[in-house]
Structure formats: C-alpha cells, structure tokens
Design a protein around this motif. Sequence first.
Motif, mmCIF file in Angstrom:
data_model
loop_
_atom_site.group_PDB
_atom_site.id
_atom_site.type_symbol
_atom_site.label_atom_id
_atom_site.label_comp_id
_atom_site.label_asym_id
_atom_site.label_seq_id
_atom_site.Cartn_x
_atom_site.Cartn_y
_atom_site.Cartn_z
ATOM 1 N N PRO A 183 0.817 -1.223 0.000
ATOM 2 C CA PRO A 183 0.000 0.000 0.000
ATOM 3 C C PRO A 183 0.847 1.268 0.000
ATOM 4 C CG PRO A 183 0.053 -0.958 2.195
ATOM 5 C CD PRO A 183 0.743 -1.935 1.289
ATOM 6 N N LEU A 184 0.333 2.297 -0.627
ATOM 7 C CA LEU A 184 0.945 3.618 -0.552
ATOM 8 C C LEU A 184 0.578 4.268 0.778
ATOM 9 C CD1 LEU A 184 0.082 5.005 -4.110
ATOM 10 C CD2 LEU A 184 2.320 4.217 -3.331
ATOM 11 N N ILE A 188 -0.911 7.068 3.083
ATOM 12 C CA ILE A 188 -2.098 7.879 2.814
ATOM 13 C C ILE A 188 -1.711 9.295 2.383
ATOM 14 C CG2 ILE A 188 -2.419 8.704 5.181
ATOM 15 C CD1 ILE A 188 -5.165 7.598 2.677
ATOM 16 N N GLU A 220 0.744 9.997 0.418
ATOM 17 C CA GLU A 220 1.047 9.895 -1.008
ATOM 18 C C GLU A 220 -0.243 9.800 -1.826
ATOM 19 O OE1 GLU A 220 2.905 9.713 -4.636
ATOM 20 O OE2 GLU A 220 3.701 10.324 -2.683
ATOM 21 N N VAL A 221 -1.212 9.065 -1.300
ATOM 22 C CA VAL A 221 -2.514 8.974 -1.970
ATOM 23 C C VAL A 221 -3.153 10.358 -2.056
ATOM 24 C CG1 VAL A 221 -4.845 8.007 -1.844
ATOM 25 C CG2 VAL A 221 -2.873 6.584 -1.250
ATOM 26 N N ARG A 270 -1.505 12.557 -4.683
ATOM 27 C CA ARG A 270 -1.917 12.213 -6.040
ATOM 28 C C ARG A 270 -3.323 12.737 -6.348
ATOM 29 N NH1 ARG A 270 0.311 6.154 -7.587
ATOM 30 N NH2 ARG A 270 2.456 6.453 -6.862
ATOM 31 N N CYS A 271 -4.114 12.910 -5.309
ATOM 32 C CA CYS A 271 -5.472 13.435 -5.490
ATOM 33 C C CYS A 271 -5.520 14.959 -5.401
ATOM 34 C CB CYS A 271 -6.408 12.841 -4.439
ATOM 35 S SG CYS A 271 -6.664 11.066 -4.595
ATOM 36 N N TYR A 313 -2.075 4.520 6.783
ATOM 37 C CA TYR A 313 -2.806 4.196 5.564
ATOM 38 C C TYR A 313 -4.273 4.638 5.580
ATOM 39 C CZ TYR A 313 1.346 1.313 5.255
ATOM 40 O OH TYR A 313 2.652 0.894 5.231
ATOM 41 N N ARG A 347 -8.448 4.948 -14.103
ATOM 42 C CA ARG A 347 -7.075 5.407 -13.853
ATOM 43 C C ARG A 347 -6.096 4.733 -14.805
ATOM 44 N NH1 ARG A 347 -6.520 8.849 -9.644
ATOM 45 N NH2 ARG A 347 -4.260 8.760 -9.930
ATOM 46 N N VAL A 371 -11.373 8.999 -8.719
ATOM 47 C CA VAL A 371 -11.377 8.656 -7.296
ATOM 48 C C VAL A 371 -12.709 7.982 -7.004
ATOM 49 C CG1 VAL A 371 -11.330 9.525 -4.933
ATOM 50 C CG2 VAL A 371 -9.902 10.598 -6.676
#
Length: 216
Positions: A15-16, A18, A20-21, A24-25, A38, A85, A92
């Motif tokens: 998992p990335l 959170i 980093e998530v 990206r958003c 996470y 994606r 999302v």
Amino acid sequence: MPFKSDIEIAQEASPLKITEVAKRCGVDEKYIEQYGSYKAKIDYRLLKDLSDKPDGKLILVTAITPPPAGEGKTTTSVGLADGLRKIGKNAVVALREPSLGPVFGVKGGAAGGGYAQVIPMEDINLHFTGDFHAIGAANNLLAAMLDNHIQQGNQLGIDVKQITWKRAVDMNDRQLRHIVDGLGGRMQGVPREDGFEITVASEIMAVFAWPATSPI
C-alpha cells in the motif's frame, strides 16, 4: 491454477502511504487527519478552499443484485475506478463505510473483492476510524434520555406503546431485534417493548448521511 482469496490478495499488496494517496489526489497535507499510515480523514474546509476549481464528472453505481459471493456495488465501483485510472483519467472512488454486521456473516466484508478491493481490508471492515461507534453511542444516549424521562415521571405523557426510537448496535444480532427492557424493579426503569437495529439503519445515521444524499 487455484485463485487467491481476497485476504491473500490484500495482504500481498504494497500500500501507498495515505499522504502519497492524498498528494496524487491534489489534497494538501494540512487537510489530512491521519489514522495511522494508511487511513485518514479529510478536513471539510477543503471544499471551500477548492470552490474555484472546475467540477468533475460523477458516475453513480446504484443498487444491483449481487451474485452469491457478494461481488456487487463495491467491487464494481472499485474496478471501474481502477479501469479509469488505467486509461489515464484522474478518478477517485467514493464508497460508504462497511458495517461490522456483514463481515461476521456468510456475506463477508464490504471492501470489494479480488483485485478490485480497497486496503487495508481488515481495518476498513473492522472499526475503521470509529465513526460507527460514535453514531451508535449518540443514538443510544438519546434512547437512554427518553427512558429516563419516562422513569422520572413522564411529564410529556409519552405513550410507551408508541415509541419507535430503537437502540443501535453494529451487529446482525437477531436476538436483540425485539426485546422487553426496563425489568428488575421500580429503580431499573419502566418495562416496555423495545429493540435494537444495526447502526447503519439508525435515525442518527439517517441524519448524518442526509447532506450527502439530498439534492442542493
């Protein structure tokens, strides 16, 4: 070749974080309230600060009849977002928080399935950020206040046979759906028929979810 189970796929994933998530958003870290590495909640003020940004497009995956294994709305939604994606869209997926009830039953959890699931699957299916517990506690506090008013003299003249407000527990416990409470003597409340419903079906949850489902 045997297929991997959902839990095997989830636990083999890397998992990335959170943060980093969120990056990206396009969500700045100042809006993030982390729950470990996470999971996180997003500050609602982000909506105001991004009000000048163009609106995106909404794809609604509505109610469908799932097959026996339970791969229904969530799996379809996650798979659709993954596919968007994959072709370069800034997609999302927004999902409702799973209830504890199904994960302990035949149906299983509600975090998707196979390679179309959200992780950490165990955390999401079991307690997540604790919101359901807070909603259940608020619901049951109001139930306790109602019964305390009746116990203290019932100045409002509430008919105990007409009370529809139930208590809540985030579990499919059929033994508690219809009960008689207030037993044990005069100091233990007024005996009446009562019941529990699963937290996601409570009145507090209906109030909590209303702004997200009502038209503007």
